[in-house]
Structures are given as structure tokens and as C-alpha cells.
Write a protein that holds these residues in place. Structure first.
Motif, PDB file in Angstrom:
ATOM      1  N   THR A 214       0.914-103.200-105.295  1.00 12.10           N
ATOM      2  CA  THR A 214       0.916-102.709-103.820  1.00 12.10           C
ATOM      3  C   THR A 214       2.090-103.529-103.240  1.00 12.10           C
ATOM      4  O   THR A 214       2.195-103.683-102.005  1.00 12.10           O
ATOM      5  CB  THR A 214      -0.454-103.068-103.280  1.00 12.10           C
ATOM      6  N   HIS A 215       3.039-103.911-103.829  1.00  9.78           N
ATOM      7  CA  HIS A 215       4.394-104.304-103.373  1.00  9.78           C
ATOM      8  C   HIS A 215       4.301-105.831-102.714  1.00  9.78           C
ATOM      9  O   HIS A 215       4.831-106.187-101.789  1.00  9.78           O
ATOM     10  CB  HIS A 215       5.185-103.394-102.579  1.00  9.78           C
ATOM     11  N   GLN A 216       3.144-106.666-102.982  1.00  4.30           N
ATOM     12  CA  GLN A 216       2.815-107.666-102.448  1.00  4.30           C
ATOM     13  C   GLN A 216       3.482-108.925-103.303  1.00  4.30           C
ATOM     14  O   GLN A 216       2.758-109.624-103.998  1.00  4.30           O
ATOM     15  CB  GLN A 216       1.516-108.012-102.273  1.00  4.30           C
ATOM     16  N   TYR A 217       4.685-108.911-103.400  1.00  3.97           N
ATOM     17  CA  TYR A 217       5.441-109.686-104.476  1.00  3.97           C
ATOM     18  C   TYR A 217       5.321-111.243-104.277  1.00  3.97           C
ATOM     19  O   TYR A 217       5.159-111.967-105.064  1.00  3.97           O
ATOM     20  CB  TYR A 217       6.970-109.457-104.526  1.00  3.97           C
ATOM     21  N   ARG A 218       5.222-111.832-103.054  1.00  3.15           N
ATOM     22  CA  ARG A 218       5.016-113.154-102.784  1.00  3.15           C
ATOM     23  C   ARG A 218       3.708-113.686-103.182  1.00  3.15           C
ATOM     24  O   ARG A 218       3.413-114.776-104.176  1.00  3.15           O
ATOM     25  CB  ARG A 218       5.206-113.499-101.287  1.00  3.15           C
ATOM     26  N   VAL A 219       2.820-112.577-102.936  1.00  2.00           N
ATOM     27  CA  VAL A 219       1.112-113.105-103.356  1.00  2.00           C
ATOM     28  C   VAL A 219       1.062-112.869-104.797  1.00  2.00           C
ATOM     29  O   VAL A 219       0.509-113.501-105.606  1.00  2.00           O
ATOM     30  CB  VAL A 219       0.356-112.122-102.638  1.00  2.00           C
ATOM     31  N   ALA A 220       1.916-111.697-105.697  1.00  3.72           N
ATOM     32  CA  ALA A 220       1.767-111.766-106.867  1.00  3.72           C
ATOM     33  C   ALA A 220       2.231-112.882-107.657  1.00  3.72           C
ATOM     34  O   ALA A 220       1.776-113.378-108.723  1.00  3.72           O
ATOM     35  CB  ALA A 220       2.681-110.424-107.402  1.00  3.72           C
ATOM     36  N   VAL A 221       3.358-113.502-107.198  1.00  2.00           N
ATOM     37  CA  VAL A 221       4.008-114.614-107.799  1.00  2.00           C
ATOM     38  C   VAL A 221       3.015-115.937-107.805  1.00  2.00           C
ATOM     39  O   VAL A 221       2.803-116.609-108.687  1.00  2.00           O
ATOM     40  CB  VAL A 221       5.396-115.130-107.295  1.00  2.00           C
ATOM     41  N   ARG A 222       2.282-115.949-106.505  1.00  3.90           N
ATOM     42  CA  ARG A 222       1.509-117.126-106.255  1.00  3.90           C
ATOM     43  C   ARG A 222       0.206-117.035-107.236  1.00  3.90           C
ATOM     44  O   ARG A 222      -0.180-117.898-107.743  1.00  3.90           O
ATOM     45  CB  ARG A 222       0.950-117.333-104.769  1.00  3.90           C
ATOM     46  N   GLU A 223      -0.309-115.704-107.247  1.00  2.00           N
ATOM     47  CA  GLU A 223      -1.403-115.663-108.339  1.00  2.00           C
ATOM     48  C   GLU A 223      -1.162-115.829-109.641  1.00  2.00           C
ATOM     49  O   GLU A 223      -1.742-116.514-110.364  1.00  2.00           O
ATOM     50  CB  GLU A 223      -1.790-114.057-107.967  1.00  2.00           C
ATOM     51  N   ALA A 224       0.202-115.190-110.152  1.00  3.18           N
ATOM     52  CA  ALA A 224       0.462-115.737-111.434  1.00  3.18           C
ATOM     53  C   ALA A 224       0.530-117.273-111.829  1.00  3.18           C
ATOM     54  O   ALA A 224       0.319-117.561-112.912  1.00  3.18           O
ATOM     55  CB  ALA A 224       1.908-114.713-111.931  1.00  3.18           C
ATOM     56  N   ALA A 225       1.199-117.871-110.732  1.00  2.00           N
ATOM     57  CA  ALA A 225       1.645-119.319-110.966  1.00  2.00           C
ATOM     58  C   ALA A 225      -0.026-120.252-111.096  1.00  2.00           C
ATOM     59  O   ALA A 225      -0.295-120.817-111.758  1.00  2.00           O
ATOM     60  CB  ALA A 225       2.081-119.923-109.890  1.00  2.00           C
ATOM     61  N   GLU A 226      -0.784-119.490-110.209  1.00  2.00           N
ATOM     62  CA  GLU A 226      -2.181-120.114-110.012  1.00  2.00           C
ATOM     63  C   GLU A 226      -3.148-119.762-111.492  1.00  2.00           C
ATOM     64  O   GLU A 226      -3.841-120.770-111.779  1.00  2.00           O
ATOM     65  CB  GLU A 226      -3.061-119.709-108.784  1.00  2.00           C
ATOM     66  N   GLY A 227      -2.736-118.601-111.512  1.00  2.01           N
ATOM     67  CA  GLY A 227      -3.619-118.080-112.993  1.00  2.01           C
ATOM     68  C   GLY A 227      -3.208-118.841-114.169  1.00  2.01           C
ATOM     69  O   GLY A 227      -3.884-119.243-114.914  1.00  2.01           O
ATOM     70  N   LEU A 228      -1.938-118.992-114.346  1.00  2.00           N
ATOM     71  CA  LEU A 228      -1.597-119.996-115.568  1.00  2.00           C
ATOM     72  C   LEU A 228      -1.894-121.357-115.444  1.00  2.00           C
ATOM     73  O   LEU A 228      -2.569-121.824-116.576  1.00  2.00           O
ATOM     74  CB  LEU A 228       0.056-119.795-115.661  1.00  2.00           C
ATOM     75  N   THR A 229      -2.064-122.035-114.223  1.00  2.00           N
ATOM     76  CA  THR A 229      -2.435-123.189-114.107  1.00  2.00           C
ATOM     77  C   THR A 229      -4.125-123.462-114.701  1.00  2.00           C
ATOM     78  O   THR A 229      -4.267-124.162-115.340  1.00  2.00           O
ATOM     79  CB  THR A 229      -2.131-123.750-112.803  1.00  2.00           C
TER      80      THR A 229
END
Length: 292
Positions: free
Chosen positions: A159-174
Motif C-alpha cells: 500500500t506504499h506505506q514505506y516508512r511504516v513498512a521499515v518500522r514494522e520490519a525492524a520491530e518484527g526482527l527484534t
């Protein structure tokens, strides 16, 4: 992401998901349907209804299995995995048969929700692909990022929410590693600093170590570089957490697709390095290797 897969390929993949959905519902018509709450984590979440012809049920099961095989790539492409305690990230379409097993980790609702989610994400990708322009530049598929990283980012990426995508990826890995190491009670930056620092682990504060037997000559050679490697990993994890996750959490400015891709690539690289490590849980435990 829009040009990584052709419109025709994505459309065919969506057709395969619809075929799976139809086969799944035909089989479900022969089954008693339960839920995680009703099965209490001990029993299957589906079983055959009384009076069903066993041969007919088996034929329908084979139809679902065949359709699932055809649609299996859809979850990887869209990143629509779900997290299951003790199993990690799994694909409900490929693993639909788990519902019939004792202690079933999936329920019919999981399969249906994932199927609907995948179709929606594929629709968004088809629109992007149709609107995209051809380029001579090499193609780069974010769906090929590490599974944990892409699973966190995918829903927002489409859905082109790239800022949120990066945040969720970072949070998910941690979150993935904090749960694996049972360290949910520490801040994220402290967690990475402690987990990747050199030295022996303490009970309750496990560390990630390079694998191998202490007496092996090759392993000893690699261990000679373990401390600088750990420092590098420590710096990478802490740096990513501060420069990527915190920045994207505290700002409303949207990232471009290219900027977000670069950040996700850094997390994916880190995730793959961590997968190669063993877990040292301290004096009371032997180092162990745990697949993601």
C-alpha cells in the motif's frame, strides 16, 4: 516492487489462490469446524463429519493439496505469513493440513484470512505492475528479503506505506529474537548490545555465537575473528535500531521506495547473519542452533 513480477504472473498466481480457496471450501464442507479456543491447543481444529464417504473425503483432500502446491508461491511473494508460537513464521496455505493434527497450530479461520489477505495483496501488486514502466535496470524483489523482515514489511509495502513498512520490519526482527531468547523484559537497543557482545553468556542473558566444536581447527580459526565480528554485528544492530527504527517511529515524513528498500536490505542482511549463529544460554546450557 511493482515491476519485480509481471502482471501476467501475478494474475496467474491469484488464479491459483482462488483455485485453492474453492478446493479448500469443498473439503471443509465435509469437516466439522473448530477454533483454537475450542480445541484448547490440544486437539485438531477440523475432523470429518459423521456419515461422510471416506474415499470422497480423501479425493477432496488431494484436490486441496494439489491446489495448495500451485498456490504456495503466493504467500512468499506477498509476505502473508503468520506467526505461530513454537513454529515461527509459517504459510497457512501450504500447511493447511496441520489443522487435522493433534495440537493443531492452524484453524480454518487462519487459512481463510490468509487466503483473503493474499488475494488483496496480489490485487495491489497487479495494479502496480500494470502501472509500472519498463526499465533496463536490474530488478530487485523485496519478497526475496529474509522471511521475518519481509513478513513485517509486506502488508504496508503493497500500500506504499514505506516508512511504516521499515518500522514494522525492524520491530518484527527484534521481537523475533527477543522471543527466541526469552528477553522480552529489556529495551531493544540494550538487547542487541548484550546479545551480540563478546564473552560468555550469563543465565538469563543468552548470547549469539558463531557455531562449531571448540576442538575443531577451522572453528578455532573462525573463533579468532569472533570478537571483531561480534563488535561489527553489535554496531550494525544498534546502529540500525537508532538510525532506522527510531527515526521512522518519530517522524511522519514518508520514505521513497528506494530509501525503504535500502533500509530493508540492511535488516535482511543482519537477519541472515543471525540465523547462522548458535545460542549460548550460559553455564547451565549447551550452545544450541535454532532454525528460524
Amino acid at each position: 516492487m511493482s515491476n519485480e513480477y509481471s502482471e501476467d504472473y501475478l494474475s496467474r498466481l491469484r488464479d491459483a489462490v482462488e483455485r485453492f480457496e474453492a478446493a479448500f471450501e469443498a473439503w471443509m464442507a465435509t469437516q466439522v469446524e473448530s477454533s483454537h479456543m475450542e480445541s484448547r491447543g490440544l486437539f485438531p481444529t477440523v475432523w470429518a463429519k459423521e456419515g461422510q464417504d471416506a474415499d470422497a473425503v480423501r479425493r477432496l483432500e488431494l484436490d486441496v493439496a494439489e491446489a495448495a502446491g500451485l498456490a504456495a508461491r503466493a504467500v512468499a511473494v506477498t509476505g502473508a505469513y503468520i506467526a505461530v508460537a513454537g513454529l515461527g513464521m509459517i504459510d497457512p496455505i501450504s500447511n493447511w493440513s496441520f489443522m487435522s493434527a493433534p495440537k493443531a497450530p492452524l484453524a480454518p479461520r487462519d487459512v481463510r484470512m490468509t487466503t483473503a489477505n493474499v488475494k488483496g495483496r496480489l490485487d495491489a501488486m497487479i495494479i502496480d505492475s500494470a502501472a509500472g514502466t519498463d526499465s533496463d535496470l536490474p530488478k530487485f524483489a523485496p519478497a526475496q528479503f529474509h522471511q521475518v523482515v519481509w513478513a513485517g514489511a509486506a502488508a504496508h509495502w503493497t500500500t506504499h506505506q514505506y516508512r511504516v513498512a521499515v518500522r514494522e520490519a525492524a520491530e518484527g526482527l527484534t521481537i523475533h529474537w527477543k522471543q527466541k531468547l526469552c528477553r522480552n523484559n529489556v529495551d531493544d537497543s540494550v538487547f542487541w548490545q548484550q546479545t551480540l557482545s563478546p564473552g560468555q553468556a550469563e543465565p538469563g542473558k543468552p548470547k549469539l555465537r558463531w557455531p562449531g566444536e571448540d576442538g575443531d581447527k577451522t572453528v578455532r580459526s573462525i573463533r579468532g575473528g569472533l570478537e571483531p565480528l561480534a563488535k561489527a554485528l553489535n554496531g550494525l544492530a544498534t546502529g540500525l535500531n537508532l538510525t532506522v527504527r527510531n527515526v521512522t517511529t518519530h517522524t511522519r515524513a514518508e520514505l521513497s521506495e528506494q530509501e525503504a528498500m535500502e533500509r530493508l536490505a540492511a535488516y535482511s542482511y543482519l537477519a541472515r547473519i543471525l540465523d547462522q549463529c548458535t545460542i549460548d544460554r550460559g553455564d547451565d546450557f549447551e550452545p544450541e542452533s535454532e532454525p528460524v
